[in-house]
Design an enzyme around this catalytic site. Structure first.
Site, PDB file in Angstrom:
ATOM      1  CG  ASP A 102      -0.249  -0.241   2.522  1.00 31.97           C
ATOM      2  OD1 ASP A 102       0.993  -0.249   2.523  1.00 31.97           O
ATOM      3  OD2 ASP A 102      -0.938  -0.424   3.530  1.00 31.97           O
ATOM      4  CE  LYS A 157       0.701   1.365  13.211  1.00 33.13           C
ATOM      5  NZ  LYS A 157      -0.433   0.474  12.910  1.00 33.13           N
ATOM      6  CG  ASP A 194       0.848   3.634   5.077  1.00 33.57           C
ATOM      7  OD1 ASP A 194       0.412   2.789   4.280  1.00 33.57           O
ATOM      8  OD2 ASP A 194       0.737   3.532   6.310  1.00 33.57           O
TER       9      ASP A 194
END
Length: 335
Positions: free
Chosen positions: A106, A157, A215
Site C-alpha cells: 500500500d 506508533k 502510506d
C-alpha cells in the site's frame, strides 16, 4: 535481484474501498496502487517479483496473472491466514537466497531503489530500512540512528515521540535473516522483527529519502495520493532511460556467500588472497575483477568470518565466482 511486495493486508481503515478488492488493488487514476510498485521495480531492472496475498487475493491474481503482461515474472505466496507484515517472508525462505527488496503493497512511492541498494552494500548491512521525515509520525515507526546511520532505537506508533523520521515499509534484506530468525506464524516488522534485531545488535541501517512516499492506509491519504498525482507532485518511474547502476555495487545478478573462519586463521587466508594480485585491497576488503566479466568483493568480518559478494550479468556466473572463492577460503584455513 528479487523483490517481495507485501499485499496480504485487509485494509480495514481504507473501507469502503476495500470491501470488494484487496487493499493494493485500490485504484489511483484507474491504475491499482500495486501496479505503480511493479512499475517502479521494473524501471530499475527488477523483474522477479514475489507477492504475498491473503485478503481478496483473487482480485490481485486475476489482474496481474503471472506478470507477463507487465513484463515481469510474478510468484504468489498465499497466506491461509494473515501473517502480518513480515510473517509471509518466511514462506519464501527457499526462494530468497540472495539480498532482496521488500515493499509494502500500500506504499505509493518513487523511492530511488538504486541508491537504497548502494547504501545497503556500502554499509555492509544485514538490513536497510528506508525512512522519510513526516509531519505527524504517530501512525508509523520512528527511527533513531547514530552518526553512521545505524539504527539504535525504534518506536512503533508512539503516543509521544521525539523526531519525525519514520519507517516507510521499504527494506533491503540479507536472506540469512530468514534462517537466523526462522518463524512460523504471524510476525510484524515494527512490533517484532526490527526490535528483535536491535536487541541482538544486528547491522541494521537507515537510508533516509526525500523522494515521494505515502502510506495509503486511510481515505485521507488515498485522496491525498490522487491529488498529488493529478497536480504533478508524484512522478511515476520512467522506462525510456533504462536502468542505470553504479559500477561498484550494481549488476543484474549478485550472489552473497558467507564462510566461517576463526580469527586466528584469517591472516593466512588474507595472505593467500593477496597473492592473487587483486584490483584493490586492504585488510578488511579485497576486490577482484574477472576476465570473463563480473567482480567479486571479499569482506573480512570480525563476527562472521568472510562475506563474499560476486556479481555478473549471468546468475550462474555470479554463483560460480562466489563458490570458487568460498572453497578456496575453506581450503586455506587448513594450511
Amino acid at each position: 535481484m528479487k523483490a517481495v511486495i507485501l499485499a496480504g493486508g485487509e485494509g480495514k481503515r481504507l473501507r469502503p474501498y476495500t470491501m470488494s478488492i484487496a487493499k493494493p488493488m485500490v485504484p489511483i487514476l484507474n491504475k491499482p496502487i500495486l501496479e505503480y510498485s511493479i512499475d517502479l521495480l521494473r524501471s530499475y531492472g527488477i523483474k522477479d517479483i514475489l507477492i504475498t496475498t491473503c485478503y481478496k487475493s483473487e482480485t490481485i491474481k486475476e489482474y496481474f496473472g503471472n506478470g507477463e503482461r507487465f513484463n515481469v515474472n510474478i510468484t504468489y505466496l498465499e497466506e491461509r491466514s494473515p501473517l502480518g507484515t513480515s510473517g509471509g517472508l518466511f514462506l519464501a525462505r527457499h526462494r530468497l537466497r540472495e539480498p532482496f527488496l521488500v515493499l509494502s503493497g500500500d506504499a505509493f512511492t518513487n523511492i530511488p531503489i538504486d541508491k537504497v541498494i548502494e547504501f545497503h552494500y556500502g554499509k555492509r548491512a544485514v538490513m536497510t530500512v528506508v525512512s522519510k521525515e513526516v509531519a505527524n509520525p504517530k501512525e508509523y515507526g520512528i527511527c533513531h540512528t547514530d552518526e553512521t546511520r545505524k539504527l539504535v532505537n525504534f518506536i512503533e506508533k508512539p503516543e509521544e515521540w521525539v523526531g519525525n523520521e519514520v519507517n516507510t515499509g521499504v527494506y533491503m534484506m540479507d536472506p540469512m535473516l530468514l534462517d537466523r530468525y526462522a518463524h512460523t506464524g504471524a510476525r510484524d516488522f515494527g512490533q517484532d522483527f526490527i526490535p528483535l534485531m536491535l536487541q541482538n545488535n544486528e547491522e541494521v541501517y537507515v537510508f533516509k529519502t526525500s523522494a515521494y512516499w505515502r502510506d495509503i492506509g486511510n481515505p485521507e491519504e488515498y485522496k491525498g495520493a490522487r491529488d498529488d498525482l493529478m497536480r504533478g507532485h508524484f512522478s511515476p518511474p520512467s522506462f525510456k532511460k533504462g536502468y542505470h547502476h553504479s559500477r561498484d555495487f550494481m549488476e543484474p545478478f549478485i550472489t552473497r556467500l558467507q564462510v566461517a573462519c576463526p580469527n586466528g586463521k584469517k591472516p593466512v587466508v588474507l595472505a593467500k588472497l593477496l597473492e592473487t594480485v587483486p584490483t584493490s585491497s586492504n585488510q578488511k576488503e579485497i576486490v577482484f575483477d574477472h576476465r570473463d566479466g563480473g567482480r567479486t568483493k571479499i569482506i573480512s568480518d570480525p563476527k562472521r568470518g568472510f562475506i563474499i559478494y560476486s556479481k555478473a550479468d549471468r546468475r550462474n556466473l555470479a554463483r560460480e565466482l562466489a563458490r570458487y572463492y568460498g572453497k578456496k577460503i575453506k581450503i586455506w584455513q587448513k594450511v
